[in-house]
Write an enzyme that holds these catalytic residues in place. Structure first.
Site, short mmCIF file in Angstrom:
data_model
loop_
_atom_site.label_atom_id
_atom_site.label_comp_id
_atom_site.label_asym_id
_atom_site.label_seq_id
_atom_site.Cartn_x
_atom_site.Cartn_y
_atom_site.Cartn_z
N ASP A 52 46.81 46.66 44.02
CA ASP A 52 45.76 47.07 43.09
C ASP A 52 45.62 46.04 41.97
OD1 ASP A 52 43.88 48.55 41.82
OD2 ASP A 52 45.09 50.34 41.58
N ASP A 53 44.50 45.38 41.92
CA ASP A 53 44.21 44.38 40.88
C ASP A 53 45.05 43.12 41.01
OD1 ASP A 53 42.55 46.35 39.93
OD2 ASP A 53 43.52 46.57 37.98
N CYS A 94 37.86 49.18 41.86
CA CYS A 94 38.72 49.78 42.88
C CYS A 94 38.04 50.82 43.78
CB CYS A 94 39.98 50.34 42.26
SG CYS A 94 39.75 51.06 40.65
N ARG A 121 37.53 50.68 47.79
CA ARG A 121 38.26 51.57 48.69
C ARG A 121 37.31 52.38 49.57
NH1 ARG A 121 43.78 51.86 46.37
NH2 ARG A 121 43.68 50.18 44.87
N LYS A 162 47.58 55.24 45.84
CA LYS A 162 46.36 55.57 45.09
C LYS A 162 45.18 55.85 46.02
CE LYS A 162 43.12 53.00 42.20
NZ LYS A 162 42.98 51.89 41.23
N HIS A 197 41.83 57.72 44.71
CA HIS A 197 40.70 57.40 43.83
C HIS A 197 39.34 57.59 44.52
CE1 HIS A 197 39.21 54.65 40.30
NE2 HIS A 197 39.01 55.94 40.06
N HIS A 245 48.52 47.16 39.05
CA HIS A 245 47.58 47.72 38.06
C HIS A 245 48.33 48.12 36.79
CE1 HIS A 245 44.48 50.30 36.38
NE2 HIS A 245 43.66 50.10 37.40
N ASP A 299 42.47 44.83 46.16
CA ASP A 299 41.23 45.62 46.20
C ASP A 299 40.10 45.04 45.38
OD1 ASP A 299 42.43 46.17 43.75
OD2 ASP A 299 41.82 48.26 43.73
N ASN A 300 40.44 44.27 44.35
CA ASN A 300 39.42 43.66 43.51
C ASN A 300 40.10 42.62 42.62
OD1 ASN A 300 39.57 46.84 42.22
ND2 ASN A 300 40.39 45.16 41.02
N LYS A 346 38.03 41.11 37.32
CA LYS A 346 37.63 42.45 37.80
C LYS A 346 36.42 42.99 37.02
CE LYS A 346 39.48 47.17 38.20
NZ LYS A 346 40.66 48.02 37.98
#
Lengths: 577, 324
Positions: A18-19, A56, A60, A118, A120, A210, A316-317, A377
């Site tokens: 994540d991130d 995110c 996803r 996660k 989300h 993250h 993811d980003n 991001k």
């Protein structure tokens, strides 16, 4: 399915960071220790041109559905749905029922489907992982939260929501630490159903790295002092390594540094210590993530499932350059501020990374994580959407440790997984029409039969918080609001200019117009509604005036102190030393 | 730039108090914490002490059937040093005040008192493990001690006021000093407001001869001492400590007549409050506990400690912060 490719129906392990930035992993030019992911890369393929959404939940949604986020319900993040998007299909703020997840299709075809981490993509009972194709899960339904307990990030979600095997839970394991526990749970799921002959799909959606950064004690200081050279120097070093590794062209240049990030050389030494500690914590998070990825891989080796497993590792980003916690906390006197004082104010630098602290590393280091790209991001510059991707294991018959520079997208993973598993994507699911997948399967490419999943004329579109982009081959058309963009369309050739420094639209009017036509088509096909409000709408007033960034200007701040020539130096006692 | 930083730094700074070689209570808690090189601290420590031995005599020589009361203050100055790359601390201490006492069984006045300056003590403490010299704010910011071990030596100069006809004196009329090994273990994180430490100071006192103690010669065997503290932050500026000390030895001989050795334990507590970035105040009480027999050393002590600390780097940062 690839004819000479993988054994029938491989296990699929999809690991999402994540991130995580493009250049953070060792195998992508970073200095952070990531031996397990480096080993995965050495066995498989690194994709140097992998794109995602700019944040995110849209990413996803595309990951699991194989189609554009504006169709899948995440045309905007739930947290930022604009007034003019409310109630519009595709902007529900959760993964809607107009798409079907490839987890559902794999499960229906006989796969075990497991998820940890996660989600989300929705919190209602019909939207949680168990309702979207995962037979076992241990999931954080929110977009972020504590790594140690169920503390949320603000008054609208004061307590994180978790599900386990389809049931909402109100207690976490006593030794809970997100990255560790997710890995433990996934290993438990895999072990619990071994031996029935079914393959499995394991979706390991880590929170790490993250923010808020959090590390166990013995990981806290592993990188202390390692980033004292600063963000400007680190970008240069990373790009140099990336060029040596073939990830970037030898003549690639860095994106323009952000004008509101101070020059490292301009910071007082004590400020450097504090700021570099944030990057050190982030690096610890990345290494810790790698460690737990290694645990999972080792376990699969131990139980004999390693050889028949396809591994996909991605971010993811883009890396996070915004202090979201500060944005949420707002100002004294507000309820969110009070919430942060009560829950997230353990803010002494020596407490950073421990429970109750809330640290993120800011735009200076986010630029490093996204070396050599522009911004981070939330933006559709490459810094927001160009991420690391590693594919290895069953079905991958390309040269071990090789690089692939073709354009691939997060939407491609669903069709790839389905093709590897021999499953077709249906036109209807549960009696509803579902959107077709827009992604392209990599199966032929992974089998070595092609070098790209896309043809010359294939294009991909993006829209995020009003920013817009079209990508076709090396060309990219970009529109971003001020001050991060010029509020006008710009054209870049990413093969020559990965840092998006030179707008070449006037020199390439035909390509410009073709890509602009693609944008119109993208809007129409995906029901893109430009938002009337965005989280960055007041950014131009918050940031200092955008000025050109010229290295070394003004000299009054950057010249080195004058020292007389040695032969002319005054003969003082001190000069003899 | 960062108020939090220099605030934390000042907390560290001002606990760097002059160590106080006083009596059974010992040096006290948090006396060997490290801070920036070239930090300064001035200490004023008023004390009220009662017991059956001259409280300013580290050997605790006990005249028979005596009782003493002291109202003294310890003045001190400490400066932190870079000692070949290690954290060091040099201190100078001067007791000043008044002693009163009653003694029976000796051919002298039954009541006596003394007022004036005591012996000057010089002390040097050098870390050998866990605390390199902190020559800049960056090093201070990165300092998170887990275990520290120092070597410490002190020497008292016999310059204090002394009257050989008087059984009570502020000066001791002899050289004395000690060697010690201050140690500290941190439990948990080194975060202001959360710090917990266990501190230990084993030390040995060595005494020269007083050749004119009531007209006779006074010699004393070495005194072994172990001082321990468990300290804990209650808030960022308020902390407390449970203190204990054991001391053994110091058998004295006066004119060929031997006394008995000490073997005593004392316990107490200390509370500390950081009033400003520069000023720390502590309050402590200490009392011997195995002191029921007539020959046992007895001592009770209240003390306040005002420590004002400063470092030019931190003061400079404060000025910058105020100007901008």
């Amino acid at each position: 399915m690839a004819g000479d490719g993988p054994p029938a129906r491989p296990n699929i392990v999809l690991i999402v960071a994540d991130d995580l930035g493009y250049s953070d992993l060792g195998c992508f030019g970073g200095e952070i220790k990531t031996p397990n992911l480096d080993a995965m890369a050495a066995r498989g393929v690194r994709f140097t041109n992998f794109c995602t959404g700019a944040s995110c939940s849209p990413s996803r949604s595309m990951l699991l559905s194989g189609t554009d986020s504006h169709l899948a319900g995440l045309g905007n993040m739930d947290e930022w749905t604009a007034p003019n998007q409310r109630g519009v299909p595709g902007y529900e703020g959760y993964l809607n029922k107009q798409v079907v997840t490839f987890a559902s299709l794999l499960h229906d075809s006989g796969y075990h489907t497991y998820m940890v981490g996660k989600w989300h993509l929705g919190k209602q009972p019909d939207l949680i992982p168990a309702a979207r194709g995962f037979e076992r899960d241990f999931s954080l339904l929110d977009g972020a939260g504590s790594y140690w307990d169920m503390t949320g990030l603000g008054v609208t979600a004061p307590r994180s929501t978790f599900t386990e095997d389809g049931k909402y839970i109100d207690k976490l394991p006593s030794d809970y630490y997100a990255t560790k526990t997710y890995t433990d749970k996934m290993i438990g799921f895999i072990d619990a159903h071994r031996g029935d002959g079914k393959p499995f799909f394991a979706y390991v959606a880590h929170q790490a790295p993250h923010d808020p950064y959090a590390l166990p004690d013995d990981w806290l200081r592993r990188y202390e002092g390692k980033f004292d050279a600063g963000w400007d120097e680190l970008r240069i070093r990373r790009l140099s390594r990336m060029s040596e590794m073939g990830i970037m062209p030898a003549d690639a240049t860095l994106a323009e540094r952000l004008w509101y990030v101070p020059f490292w050389s301009d910071l007082a030494p004590i400020a450097r210590v504090l700021v570099s500690r944030k990057m050190a914590l982030y690096a610890g998070m990345v290494e810790n993530l790698d460690y737990h990825v290694g645990r999972l891989v080792e376990h699969l080796k131990k139980i004999g499932e390693y050889d028949n497993t396809l591994f996909i590792f991605m971010s993811d980003n883009g890396a996070e350059g915004t202090d979201v916690a500060r944005m949420i906390a707002g100002t004294p006197g507000t309820r969110d501020y009070l919430f942060h004082v009560k829950n997230w104010s353990r803010n002494d630098p020596n407490a950073w990374g421990r429970p109750g602290s809330n640290v993120t590393y800011g735009p200076g280091w986010a630029q490093v994580s996204m070396t050599p790209f522009r911004q981070y991001k939330g933006w559709l510059t490459e810094g927001g959407i160009h991420l690391p991707l590693i594919v290895a294991g069953a079905g991958v018959q390309r040269e071990a440790g090789s690089l692939n520079n073709s354009l691939v997208h997060v939407m491609d993973i669903a069709p790839t997984a389905l093709e590897m598993a021999g499953v077709d994507h249906p036109a209807t699911y549960d009696g509803r029409e579902v959107a077709r997948m827009q992604g392209k399967s990599w199966a032929p490419m992974l089998a070595g039969r092609t070098n790209s999943a896309r043809g010359e004329n294939d294009w991909i579109g993006w829209e995020m918080w009003g920013s817009r982009a079209i990508r076709r081959g090396d060309w990219k058309l970009l529109w971003q609001p001020k001050p991060m963009g010029n509020a006008s369309w710009e054209l870049y050739n990413l093969a020559k200019d990965p840092g998006e420094r030179e707008d070449v639209s006037s020199a390439n009017p035909q390509i410009f117009n073709e890509l602009l036509a693609h944008w119109d088509e993208y809007v129409k096909t995906n029901n893109v509604i430009l938002p009337s409000r965005t989280p960055f709408e007041s950014l131009e007033d918050q940031l200092p005036m955008r000025i050109p960034v010229d290295e070394g200007y003004p000299p009054v701040k950057f010249k080195t102190p004058f020292v007389p020539p040695r032969e002319s130096a005054p003969k003082s006692k001190g000069s003899e030393r | 730039m960062n108020l939090r930083l220099w605030s934390a730094s000042c907390i560290l700074l001002s606990v760097c108090a002059a160590t106080r070689a006083s009596l059974a209570q010992g040096d006290g808690p948090r006396m060997y914490w490290k801070t920036l090189t070239n930090s300064n601290a001035v200490t004023l420590m008023p004390m009220h002490m009662t017991g059956n031995s001259n409280p300013l005599d580290p050997a605790h020589v006990q005249p028979p059937d005596s009782s003493f009361e002291a109202n003294v203050a310890m003045l001190g100055y400490t400066r932190t040093l870079d000692f070949f790359g290690r954290s060091g601390m040099a201190s100078v201490l001067l007791p000043v005040g008044n002693l009163k006492g009653e003694v029976s069984g000796l051919p002298l006045d039954q009541q006596d008192s003394a007022t004036g300056f005591g012996d000057v003590t010089l002390q040097l403490d050098v870390n050998v493990c866990g605390a390199p010299a902190m020559n800049d704010l960056e090093a201070l910011q990165r300092y998170e001690p887990r275990f520290t071990l120092d070597l410490m030596g002190s020497l008292a100069l016999p310059v204090g006021e002394y009257d050989s006809e008087n059984i009570l004196n502020i000066g001791q009329n002899r050289w004395y000093g000690r060697f010690g090994i201050p140690m500290m273990v941190t439990l948990g994180p080194w975060v202001p407001g959360e710090r917990t430490t266990i501190e230990l100071l084993p030390a040995v006192w060595l005494f020269g001869e007083n050749d004119d103690y009531l007209g006779q010669s006074l010699s004393t065997d070495p005194l072994f001492q172990i001082e321990g503290h468990v300290t804990r932050d209650f808030t960022k500026s308020f902390w407390g400590s449970i203190d204990a000390a054991w001391f053994s030895g110091a058998k004295s001989e006066i004119g060929g007549a031997s006394g008995s050795s000490l073997n005593n334990i004392g316990v107490g507590f200390t509370l500390g409050y950081q009033v400003t970035d520069n000023l720390l105040i502590t309050l402590g009480y200490f009392s011997t506990i195995n002191d029921n027999d007539p020959g046992d050393f007895r001592g009770d002590e209240f003390r306040l400690n005002f420590t004002f600390g400063w470092n030019s780097l931190i003061e400079g940062m404060k000025r910058l912060s105020e100007e901008h």
